[in-house]
Write a protein that holds these residues in place. Structure first.
Motif, PDB file in Angstrom:
ATOM      1  N   GLN B 169       0.832  -1.215   0.000  1.00 20.06           N
ATOM      2  CA  GLN B 169       0.000   0.000   0.000  1.00 20.06           C
ATOM      3  C   GLN B 169       0.856   1.250   0.000  1.00 20.06           C
ATOM      4  OE1 GLN B 169      -2.974   0.355   2.997  1.00 20.06           O
ATOM      5  NE2 GLN B 169      -3.606  -1.779   2.755  1.00 20.06           N
ATOM      6  N   LEU B 170       1.907   1.222   0.837  1.00 18.49           N
ATOM      7  CA  LEU B 170       2.774   2.402   0.926  1.00 18.49           C
ATOM      8  C   LEU B 170       3.410   2.690  -0.430  1.00 18.49           C
ATOM      9  CD1 LEU B 170       4.024   4.493   2.789  1.00 18.49           C
ATOM     10  CD2 LEU B 170       5.907   2.943   3.163  1.00 18.49           C
ATOM     11  N   THR B 171       3.857   1.612  -1.092  1.00 20.53           N
ATOM     12  CA  THR B 171       4.472   1.810  -2.402  1.00 20.53           C
ATOM     13  C   THR B 171       3.493   2.459  -3.360  1.00 20.53           C
ATOM     14  OG1 THR B 171       5.629  -0.240  -1.981  1.00 20.53           O
ATOM     15  CG2 THR B 171       5.763   0.652  -4.190  1.00 20.53           C
ATOM     16  N   GLN B 172       2.253   1.968  -3.332  1.00 22.35           N
ATOM     17  CA  GLN B 172       1.262   2.530  -4.244  1.00 22.35           C
ATOM     18  C   GLN B 172       1.028   4.021  -3.978  1.00 22.35           C
ATOM     19  OE1 GLN B 172      -2.662   1.033  -4.177  1.00 22.35           O
ATOM     20  NE2 GLN B 172      -2.414   0.039  -6.154  1.00 22.35           N
ATOM     21  N   LEU B 173       0.882   4.353  -2.693  1.00 21.04           N
ATOM     22  CA  LEU B 173       0.628   5.757  -2.371  1.00 21.04           C
ATOM     23  C   LEU B 173       1.806   6.628  -2.771  1.00 21.04           C
ATOM     24  CD1 LEU B 173      -1.003   5.394   1.130  1.00 21.04           C
ATOM     25  CD2 LEU B 173      -2.123   6.005  -0.994  1.00 21.04           C
ATOM     26  N   CYS B 174       3.006   6.124  -2.544  1.00 20.04           N
ATOM     27  CA  CYS B 174       4.182   6.910  -2.918  1.00 20.04           C
ATOM     28  C   CYS B 174       4.250   7.079  -4.430  1.00 20.04           C
ATOM     29  CB  CYS B 174       5.457   6.223  -2.421  1.00 20.04           C
ATOM     30  SG  CYS B 174       5.679   6.372  -0.660  1.00 20.04           S
ATOM     31  N   GLN B 175       3.861   6.041  -5.136  1.00 19.99           N
ATOM     32  CA  GLN B 175       3.864   6.161  -6.588  1.00 19.99           C
ATOM     33  C   GLN B 175       2.872   7.231  -7.038  1.00 19.99           C
ATOM     34  OE1 GLN B 175       2.914   2.198  -7.727  1.00 19.99           O
ATOM     35  NE2 GLN B 175       5.038   1.532  -7.831  1.00 19.99           N
ATOM     36  N   PHE B 212      -6.432  12.460 -19.687  1.00 23.30           N
ATOM     37  CA  PHE B 212      -5.108  12.024 -19.255  1.00 23.30           C
ATOM     38  C   PHE B 212      -5.162  10.619 -18.695  1.00 23.30           C
ATOM     39  CE2 PHE B 212      -2.914  15.916 -19.722  1.00 23.30           C
ATOM     40  CZ  PHE B 212      -3.828  16.913 -19.473  1.00 23.30           C
ATOM     41  N   VAL B 213      -4.089   9.920 -18.928  1.00 25.13           N
ATOM     42  CA  VAL B 213      -3.854   8.684 -18.170  1.00 25.13           C
ATOM     43  C   VAL B 213      -2.478   8.831 -17.557  1.00 25.13           C
ATOM     44  CG1 VAL B 213      -3.351   6.229 -18.336  1.00 25.13           C
ATOM     45  CG2 VAL B 213      -5.295   7.174 -19.548  1.00 25.13           C
ATOM     46  N   ALA B 214      -2.424   8.726 -16.268  1.00 25.55           N
ATOM     47  CA  ALA B 214      -1.140   8.896 -15.588  1.00 25.55           C
ATOM     48  C   ALA B 214      -0.850   7.656 -14.763  1.00 25.55           C
ATOM     49  CB  ALA B 214      -1.191  10.120 -14.675  1.00 25.55           C
ATOM     50  N   GLY B 215       0.417   7.350 -14.681  1.00 28.17           N
ATOM     51  CA  GLY B 215       0.766   6.182 -13.871  1.00 28.17           C
ATOM     52  C   GLY B 215       2.268   6.003 -13.798  1.00 28.17           C
ATOM     53  N   VAL B 216       2.668   4.851 -13.282  1.00 32.57           N
ATOM     54  CA  VAL B 216       4.090   4.517 -13.197  1.00 32.57           C
ATOM     55  C   VAL B 216       4.308   3.189 -13.911  1.00 32.57           C
ATOM     56  CG1 VAL B 216       4.649   5.711 -11.073  1.00 32.57           C
ATOM     57  CG2 VAL B 216       3.697   3.440 -10.966  1.00 32.57           C
ATOM     58  N   VAL B 217       5.465   3.090 -14.493  1.00 31.13           N
ATOM     59  CA  VAL B 217       5.800   1.866 -15.201  1.00 31.13           C
ATOM     60  C   VAL B 217       7.233   1.485 -14.808  1.00 31.13           C
ATOM     61  CG1 VAL B 217       6.773   2.981 -17.235  1.00 31.13           C
ATOM     62  CG2 VAL B 217       5.679   0.757 -17.454  1.00 31.13           C
ATOM     63  N   HIS B 218       7.520   0.207 -14.890  1.00 33.21           N
ATOM     64  CA  HIS B 218       8.864  -0.271 -14.578  1.00 33.21           C
ATOM     65  C   HIS B 218       9.824   0.284 -15.627  1.00 33.21           C
ATOM     66  CE1 HIS B 218      12.116  -3.045 -13.728  1.00 33.21           C
ATOM     67  NE2 HIS B 218      11.491  -3.388 -12.626  1.00 33.21           N
ATOM     68  N   PRO B 219      10.970   0.839 -15.203  1.00 37.04           N
ATOM     69  CA  PRO B 219      11.844   1.523 -16.177  1.00 37.04           C
ATOM     70  C   PRO B 219      12.350   0.634 -17.298  1.00 37.04           C
ATOM     71  CG  PRO B 219      12.939   1.225 -14.061  1.00 37.04           C
ATOM     72  CD  PRO B 219      11.514   0.910 -13.860  1.00 37.04           C
ATOM     73  N   PRO B 251       6.640  -4.283  -5.326  1.00 33.91           N
ATOM     74  CA  PRO B 251       5.854  -5.111  -4.399  1.00 33.91           C
ATOM     75  C   PRO B 251       6.073  -6.605  -4.584  1.00 33.91           C
ATOM     76  CG  PRO B 251       4.445  -4.081  -6.032  1.00 33.91           C
ATOM     77  CD  PRO B 251       5.782  -3.469  -6.190  1.00 33.91           C
ATOM     78  N   GLY B 252       6.349  -7.036  -5.820  1.00 38.63           N
ATOM     79  CA  GLY B 252       6.482  -8.479  -6.008  1.00 38.63           C
ATOM     80  C   GLY B 252       7.824  -9.007  -5.529  1.00 38.63           C
ATOM     81  N   THR B 253       8.898  -8.374  -6.002  1.00 43.08           N
ATOM     82  CA  THR B 253      10.204  -8.948  -5.730  1.00 43.08           C
ATOM     83  C   THR B 253      10.895  -8.328  -4.527  1.00 43.08           C
ATOM     84  OG1 THR B 253      11.215  -7.353  -7.179  1.00 43.08           O
ATOM     85  CG2 THR B 253      10.571  -9.433  -8.157  1.00 43.08           C
ATOM     86  N   GLY B 254      10.464  -7.150  -4.095  1.00 45.70           N
ATOM     87  CA  GLY B 254      11.102  -6.551  -2.935  1.00 45.70           C
ATOM     88  C   GLY B 254      12.368  -5.791  -3.246  1.00 45.70           C
ATOM     89  N   GLU B 255      12.735  -5.683  -4.525  1.00 46.53           N
ATOM     90  CA  GLU B 255      13.956  -4.927  -4.800  1.00 46.53           C
ATOM     91  C   GLU B 255      13.587  -3.470  -5.096  1.00 46.53           C
ATOM     92  OE1 GLU B 255      15.118  -7.303  -8.182  1.00 46.53           O
ATOM     93  OE2 GLU B 255      14.379  -5.694  -9.458  1.00 46.53           O
ATOM     94  N   MET B 256      14.549  -2.593  -4.901  1.00 53.46           N
ATOM     95  CA  MET B 256      14.300  -1.156  -5.076  1.00 53.46           C
ATOM     96  C   MET B 256      14.364  -0.804  -6.558  1.00 53.46           C
ATOM     97  SD  MET B 256      13.838  -0.370  -2.028  1.00 53.46           S
ATOM     98  CE  MET B 256      14.037   1.269  -1.442  1.00 53.46           C
ATOM     99  N   VAL B 257      13.320  -0.196  -7.044  1.00 50.55           N
ATOM    100  CA  VAL B 257      13.228   0.133  -8.461  1.00 50.55           C
ATOM    101  C   VAL B 257      12.941   1.616  -8.571  1.00 50.55           C
ATOM    102  CG1 VAL B 257      11.854  -0.210 -10.526  1.00 50.55           C
ATOM    103  CG2 VAL B 257      12.360  -2.137  -9.046  1.00 50.55           C
ATOM    104  N   GLN B 258      13.593   2.258  -9.529  1.00 49.02           N
ATOM    105  CA  GLN B 258      13.292   3.665  -9.746  1.00 49.02           C
ATOM    106  C   GLN B 258      12.226   3.751 -10.823  1.00 49.02           C
ATOM    107  OE1 GLN B 258      16.807   5.854 -10.401  1.00 49.02           O
ATOM    108  NE2 GLN B 258      15.999   7.648  -9.368  1.00 49.02           N
ATOM    109  N   TRP B 259      10.998   3.924 -10.372  1.00 44.35           N
ATOM    110  CA  TRP B 259       9.880   3.862 -11.304  1.00 44.35           C
ATOM    111  C   TRP B 259       9.876   5.072 -12.233  1.00 44.35           C
ATOM    112  CZ3 TRP B 259       6.970  -0.455 -11.146  1.00 44.35           C
ATOM    113  CH2 TRP B 259       7.101  -1.249 -10.017  1.00 44.35           C
ATOM    114  N   THR B 260       9.309   4.864 -13.397  1.00 44.47           N
ATOM    115  CA  THR B 260       9.189   5.951 -14.363  1.00 44.47           C
ATOM    116  C   THR B 260       7.743   6.405 -14.423  1.00 44.47           C
ATOM    117  OG1 THR B 260      10.933   4.937 -15.646  1.00 44.47           O
ATOM    118  CG2 THR B 260       9.613   6.597 -16.748  1.00 44.47           C
ATOM    119  N   VAL B 261       7.566   7.714 -14.255  1.00 44.50           N
ATOM    120  CA  VAL B 261       6.216   8.277 -14.312  1.00 44.50           C
ATOM    121  C   VAL B 261       5.883   8.572 -15.764  1.00 44.50           C
ATOM    122  CG1 VAL B 261       4.843  10.267 -13.682  1.00 44.50           C
ATOM    123  CG2 VAL B 261       6.387   9.248 -12.021  1.00 44.50           C
TER     124      VAL B 261
END
Lengths: 81, 447
Positions: B169-175, B212-219, B251-261
């Motif tokens: 949940q925290l990850t989602q809110l931060c995203q 608009f569609v806004a979101g985050v995607v894996h880099p 959330p799945g793997t637990g590794e730190m990812v720099q998401w792309t907005v």
């Protein structure tokens, strides 16, 4: 009696290994490992003495000397004191 | 008195039965490896030949059998023979106990996994063994261990699950917050152009309203995402990608990812549906994008509040989890050793045969002749610990098969004995070449 150098070397080394193999085992304190330690000492003495003995006896009376070039022989004869 | 006479009668009966079992025991070439959980002892007796070993028949009282075998195991004295070779593993007498111990071991593996996954600071290497080594547990103690370990495992599972969901949940809110903050500059700059374009180019179109569609995607998916969007919606959308400042946890793997907005601005409903499908396909996280600045500020404030709340709950959950894990780390090594010992004792008891009247267990074991007094005192000690009146005792048997070879070793000679055993184990009372290999082996191979 061969040359003195050989006799001295032979007797010193033989005495050394005989001491290790025959005299030191008498002074190992009694305990569970005495047998193993004595065996180790005697075997070491035998193996190392034999190794050394074979090496020195094999080199005692060589069949031929080192193969030298003519220049080296002349140099040795006339330039070395 | 009556008990002892009965036991000796049983001894006569079973002595006849025991001779049947003596045939076909394939441990002629076997080393004196003790199956109990005790260690090997360096003892008197020389390494030049193997020790004298005799076959003893142990009569263990039913009540004190467990304790006697546990004592023998601690000393590491004897090797038990299997008196039930025709019985398969599921039909033995103590199979229920063995299964209990195995269930406990499964719980312990789960606890260990949790410790390795979540303990911070992480452990350096495996858990240290307990010292002094604990003894095999009595039945009551085993029940306590069972209860406690189940409770601990259950709590850990629950808390772990809670923490994982909180983190997601925290990850989602931060995203979401990242999306809003990063795309502010984009929409601010994009606001004028659609107004101009709608007047000029899109007069005939029905919907000039910009969505608009806004979101985050894996880099790592950004290039293919961009390419697919362009191919599908050729020119009717504007896509913008911005990197987020801080890496967040996947959330799945637990590794730190720099998401792309990313921010996709499009015209028209059909394009919107295509875009949404493509976003789903790339497993991006999309959020509702606010149109006006006021709405945006409101959402941002709400998000900040929620993030703070979740962070505090998460820190509390983490603290509780660490507490549980520290408790597990403190007790787990002891439990593991004790359950291992219990299981070993039960497996040895499975090797014994119950006597005719079921009052005692009969075991056959190989024991060095020099250690027979110790064997007797171990049996007496086991009987005393379980509080039974009648002592267990042993009886020496003649054996038709040669006994196993037993060498008294220490840590230095054990290495050379192992090398020689790799070529073949010496038979009973044969000259042991290992003593001589201590010198000749290094001499031949190293000099």
């Amino acid at each position: 009696m061969a040359e003195l150098g050989f006799v001295i070397a032979m007797s010193v080394v033989t005495l050394f290994w005989a001491l290790i193999g025959g005299v030191v085992p008498l002074f190992i304190p009694k305990g569970p490992n005495r047998g193993v330690i004595v065996t180790m000492l005697v075997l070491t003495a035998i193996c190392c003495y034999l190794f050394w003995l074979i090496a020195i006896l094999a080199q005692l009376n060589p069949l031929f000397g080192p193969a030298l070039s003519t220049n080296t022989i002349w140099y040795l004869r006339y330039h070395w004191p | 008195m009556g008990d002892e006479r009965q036991l000796s009668r049983e001894a006569a009966v079973t002595y006849r039965c025991v001779r049947r079992y003596e045939a076909g025991q394939p441990d002629t070439q076997q080393r004196g490896v003790q199956r109990n959980s005790g260690g090997r002892q360096a003892t008197m007796g020389s390494m030049f030949r193997s020790e004298e070993v005799c076959l003893v028949q142990l009569f263990l009282q039913s009540g004190s059998a467990y304790n006697c075998v546990s004592e023998l195991g601690e000393l590491g004295l004897v090797e038990f023979r299997d008196l039930n070779p025709n019985v398969n593993a599921f039909q033995r007498k103590f199979v229920g106990e063995v299964r209990r111990c195995e269930e406990l071991e499964k719980t312990f593996t789960f606890l260990e996994q949790e410790i390795n996954r979540s303990l911070s600071p992480p452990l350096h290497g495996p858990l240290p063994p307990p010292c002094p080594t604990p003894l095999a547990p009595q039945p009551r103690e085993l029940i306590t261990i069972e209860e406690e370990s189940e409770r601990l495992a259950r709590e850990l599972k629950e808390v772990s699950r809670n923490r994982d969901s909180l983190r997601a949940q925290l990850t989602q809110l931060c995203q979401y917050r990242g999306v809003l903050t990063r795309t502010h500059s984009l929409t601010a700059s994009q606001a004028p152009p659609p107004v101009l374009e709608s007047q000029g180019l899109f007069d005939n179109r029905q919907d000039v309203h910009l969505s608009f569609v806004a979101g985050v995607v894996h880099p790592w998916k950004v290039p293919s995402f961009e390419r697919l969007l362009w191919r599908a919606c050729r020119g009717y959308i504007i896509v913008d990608f911005r990197e987020m400042e801080d890496p967040l946890q996947h959330p799945g793997t637990g590794e730190m990812v720099q998401w792309t907005v990313f921010l996709i601005s499009y015209w028209g409903d059909q394009i919107g549906q295509k875009v949404k499908k493509i976003c789903d396909c790339f497993r991006t996280q999309t959020f509702a994008y606010p149109e006006s600045t006021a709405e945006r500020e409101e959402i941002l404030q709400g998000l900040e509040g929620r993030i703070e709340d979740i962070k505090s709950v998460l820190s509390q959950t983490e603290a509780f989890l660490q507490q549980l894990l520290m408790r597990a780390v403190a007790v787990l090594p002891q439990w593991k050793v004790r359950v291992q010992k219990c299981k070993a004792v039960q497996m040895v008891l499975n090797l014994c045969s119950p006597s005719v009247t079921d009052k005692c267990l009969i075991a056959e074991a190989w024991c060095p002749v020099a250690k027979l007094p110790e064997l007797q005192s171990a049996l007496r000690e086991g009987g005393r610990k379980s509080g039974s009146g009648v002592d267990s005792f042993y009886n020496r048997l003649p054996s038709s098969t040669p006994p196993p070879t037993l060498f008294p070793l220490n840590s230095f000679t054990a290495g050379f004995q192992n090398i020689v055993d790799a070529y073949g184990v010496a038979s009973y009372r044969e000259v042991n070449p290992a003593v001589y290999t201590i010198i000749t082996f290094p001499f031949l191979f190293a000099v």
